[in-house]
Design an enzyme around this catalytic site. Structure first.
Site, PDB file in Angstrom:
ATOM      1  N   HIS A  88      -0.437 -13.930   6.744  1.00 12.60           N
ATOM      2  CA  HIS A  88      -1.642 -13.115   6.931  1.00 12.60           C
ATOM      3  C   HIS A  88      -2.640 -13.398   5.807  1.00 12.60           C
ATOM      4  O   HIS A  88      -2.273 -13.415   4.639  1.00 12.60           O
ATOM      5  CB  HIS A  88      -1.299 -11.621   6.922  1.00 12.60           C
ATOM      6  CG  HIS A  88      -0.649 -11.161   8.200  1.00 12.60           C
ATOM      7  ND1 HIS A  88      -0.448  -9.838   8.489  1.00 12.60           N
ATOM      8  CD2 HIS A  88      -0.186 -11.857   9.267  1.00 12.60           C
ATOM      9  CE1 HIS A  88       0.127  -9.734   9.689  1.00 12.60           C
ATOM     10  NE2 HIS A  88       0.304 -10.942  10.159  1.00 12.60           N
TER      11      HIS A  88
ATOM     12  N   TYR B 221      -4.438  -0.350   7.288  1.00 14.53           N
ATOM     13  CA  TYR B 221      -4.191   0.812   6.424  1.00 14.53           C
ATOM     14  C   TYR B 221      -5.278   1.825   6.740  1.00 14.53           C
ATOM     15  O   TYR B 221      -6.457   1.559   6.493  1.00 14.53           O
ATOM     16  CB  TYR B 221      -4.287   0.429   4.944  1.00 14.53           C
ATOM     17  CG  TYR B 221      -3.149  -0.422   4.437  1.00 14.53           C
ATOM     18  CD1 TYR B 221      -3.125  -1.797   4.653  1.00 14.53           C
ATOM     19  CD2 TYR B 221      -2.097   0.147   3.718  1.00 14.53           C
ATOM     20  CE1 TYR B 221      -2.078  -2.575   4.173  1.00 14.53           C
ATOM     21  CE2 TYR B 221      -1.054  -0.627   3.227  1.00 14.53           C
ATOM     22  CZ  TYR B 221      -1.047  -1.988   3.461  1.00 14.53           C
ATOM     23  OH  TYR B 221      -0.012  -2.754   2.983  1.00 14.53           O
TER      24      TYR B 221
ATOM     25  N   PRO C 141       6.016   2.876  -1.030  1.00 13.84           N
ATOM     26  CA  PRO C 141       5.906   1.652  -0.221  1.00 13.84           C
ATOM     27  C   PRO C 141       4.483   1.146   0.039  1.00 13.84           C
ATOM     28  O   PRO C 141       4.326   0.006   0.467  1.00 13.84           O
ATOM     29  CB  PRO C 141       6.580   2.045   1.099  1.00 13.84           C
ATOM     30  CG  PRO C 141       6.533   3.535   1.144  1.00 13.84           C
ATOM     31  CD  PRO C 141       6.571   4.002  -0.279  1.00 13.84           C
TER      32      PRO C 141
ATOM     33  N   LYS D 156       5.348  -3.433  -2.687  1.00 15.60           N
ATOM     34  CA  LYS D 156       5.701  -4.142  -3.931  1.00 15.60           C
ATOM     35  C   LYS D 156       7.204  -4.145  -4.240  1.00 15.60           C
ATOM     36  O   LYS D 156       7.665  -4.979  -5.028  1.00 15.60           O
ATOM     37  CB  LYS D 156       4.959  -3.505  -5.114  1.00 15.60           C
ATOM     38  CG  LYS D 156       3.488  -3.810  -5.133  1.00 15.60           C
ATOM     39  CD  LYS D 156       3.235  -5.252  -5.499  1.00 15.60           C
ATOM     40  CE  LYS D 156       1.873  -5.701  -5.054  1.00 15.60           C
ATOM     41  NZ  LYS D 156       1.826  -6.994  -4.407  1.00 15.60           N
TER      42      LYS D 156
ATOM     43  N   TYR E 162      -2.492  -7.169  -4.449  1.00 19.03           N
ATOM     44  CA  TYR E 162      -1.744  -7.132  -3.188  1.00 19.03           C
ATOM     45  C   TYR E 162      -0.999  -8.450  -2.964  1.00 19.03           C
ATOM     46  O   TYR E 162       0.175  -8.460  -2.574  1.00 19.03           O
ATOM     47  CB  TYR E 162      -2.720  -6.864  -2.038  1.00 19.03           C
ATOM     48  CG  TYR E 162      -2.084  -6.472  -0.735  1.00 19.03           C
ATOM     49  CD1 TYR E 162      -2.067  -5.134  -0.316  1.00 19.03           C
ATOM     50  CD2 TYR E 162      -1.494  -7.421   0.108  1.00 19.03           C
ATOM     51  CE1 TYR E 162      -1.485  -4.766   0.881  1.00 19.03           C
ATOM     52  CE2 TYR E 162      -0.909  -7.066   1.301  1.00 19.03           C
ATOM     53  CZ  TYR E 162      -0.908  -5.737   1.686  1.00 19.03           C
ATOM     54  OH  TYR E 162      -0.330  -5.372   2.878  1.00 19.03           O
TER      55      TYR E 162
END
Ligand code: APR
Ligand code: PHB
Length: 392
Positions: free
Chosen positions: A76, A204, A295, A299, A387
């Site tokens: 992604h 998200y 979560p 990570k 990220y």
């Protein structure tokens, strides 16, 4: 009767951390024994995270574990952030020059167990009564346990790796351990569903009724999460209720959330936890044994595998070259990354969840922060580089 053995590294726990450590050590000619209280089937079925940083993918490839990951992993190049009725794309390739990969933790565990079993590794499942002698003493440390068949074993080890997760026994062997903790006032209800994802990349979403996340396990299987109260019982959430709530929190004009059979359902608490130092004498902690992150941002697995990569270098220098420099630095070096990920996970979590105890002031701050992330390249880059895996 007690059977006595000798090894270089005694590894407590066969989660991703313990398994990868024994694999990487073996590639350097270092012998280990891994003991695990659960069964192989349980370890291979446990549903956990599923998103790998670019550096994690490269490390797995470099250590000969890339075959299925490259064939089945989904690369992604970004994520969607949704709030205040709009969905915005963050392009990680553009912002950070890196991507992430969807590949479930369970698949990594299966790949590792297959590799270790093929190499005739000493990997014992379903053991009980695991004990470790004082790792601060001068003499070699002894890891003892009872096998599945009830036989007592004692393994004399140069060092012990505590890879036994948050509920393990090894963290308790570090005297004067400092712990840092934050419990969040919400949990995640997680489902896996037999339906193709309704999105190409993760969504998200911050919604006034709570956070929602649409992720995936493959092009045929979706994984979705809903913010729920801490005391939630998943039995109170029949499938229809879950899909209705997800559809509402992820809603966008012209977009539909496809629904399907739910094959797995669970509730996960959210907490941040760091224990320091990660070493005492001959004992080295790695992964969830030393730290937990909420979560949001995925990570936990990446951190556990990063610890192991560092620990492999440190133990190789220590056991092969009698050079203790990296071992002495292990805790400080690992904790630097741990605290970066702890901050990032806390930041993502606090920005996206609805805290019923907070007021309209906090809500405005969250929305302003989200607006800043999607409108400032500097802010978007901060999210993207954390990220995809910050490189120190
Ligand atoms: N003796 C032997 N094994 C033990 C003991 C014990 N006393 N106590 C716990 N274990 C085992 C657990 O059964 C588990 O299989 O140690 C293993 C620890 O594995 P994980 O909890 O998966 O921890 P880790 O390998 O550090 O992986 C971290 O897991 O929780 C996720 O988000 C986290 O993805 C991250 C990953
Ligand atoms: C997952 O795929 O399970 C996942 C992905 C991203 C997250 C959390 C979980 O932030």
């Amino acid at each position: 009767m007690t059977i006595r053995q000798r090894t270089q590294v005694g590894i407590v726990g066969a989660g991703p951390a313990g398994l990868l450590l024994s694999h990487l050590l073996a590639r350097r000619g270092i012998d280990s024994v891994v003991v695990e209280t659960r069964s192989r089937a349980y370890c291979e079925a446990r549903q956990r995270a599923g998103l790998l940083e670019a550096g994690t993918v490269q490390m797995l490839r470099d250590s000969g574990l890339g075959k299925r990951l490259d064939a089945e992993g989904l690369e992604h190049g970004g994520i969607y952030l949704q709030f205040a009725g709009d969905r915005h794309h963050l392009d990680f390739r553009d912002l950070a020059g890196r991507t992430v990969t969807i590949y479930a933790q369970t698949e990594i565990v299966k790949d590792l167990i297959t590799a270790r079993t093929a190499a005739d590794a000493k990997l014992e499942f379903e053991v009980t009564d695991v004990r470790v002698s004082d790792p601060g003493a001068q003499e070699p440390v002894v890891m003892s346990y009872r096998t599945k068949d009830g036989e007592r074993r004692e393994v004399t080890c140069d060092v012990i790796a505590g890879c036994d997760g948050f509920h393990g026994i090894t963290r308790g062997l570090v005297p004067g351990l400092a712990t840092y903790e934050r419990a969040y006032p919400y949990a995640w209800l997680a489902i896996t569903a037999d339906v193709p994802p309704s999105t190409d990349e993760l969504i998200y979403s911050r919604h006034p009724d709570g956070f929602a996340l649409h992720t995936m396990r493959s092009l045929r299987t979706s994984r979705l999460y809903l913010q729920v109260p801490v005391e939630t019982d998943s039995k109170d959430w029949p499938d229809d209720r879950i899909w209705t709530e997800l559809s509402k929190r992820l809603a966008l004009p012209g977009w539909t959330l496809e629904t399907g059979p739910v094959v797995d359902k669970s509730v996960t608490p959210m907490r941040s936890f760091v224990a320091a130092p990660m070493r005492h004498g001959r004992l080295f902690l790695a992964g969830d044994a030393a730290h937990i992150v909420p979560p949001t941002g995925a990570k936990g697995l990446n951190l556990a595998l990063a610890d192991v990569r560092l620990l492999t270098e440190a133990l190789d220098a220590l056991l092969t070259d009698r050079d203790s420099r990296l071992a002495d630095e292990y805790s400080d070096t690992a904790l630097r990354r741990v605290w970066r990920a702890t901050h990032f996970s806390w930041w993502m979590t606090s920005m996206l969840h609805v805290d019923s105890g907070a007021g309209p002031f906090d809500e405005r701050l969250q929305l302003s922060q989200l607006d800043y992330v999607i409108s400032s390249r500097a802010a978007a880059t901060t999210l993207a580089e954390n990220y995809t895996g910050y490189r120190f």
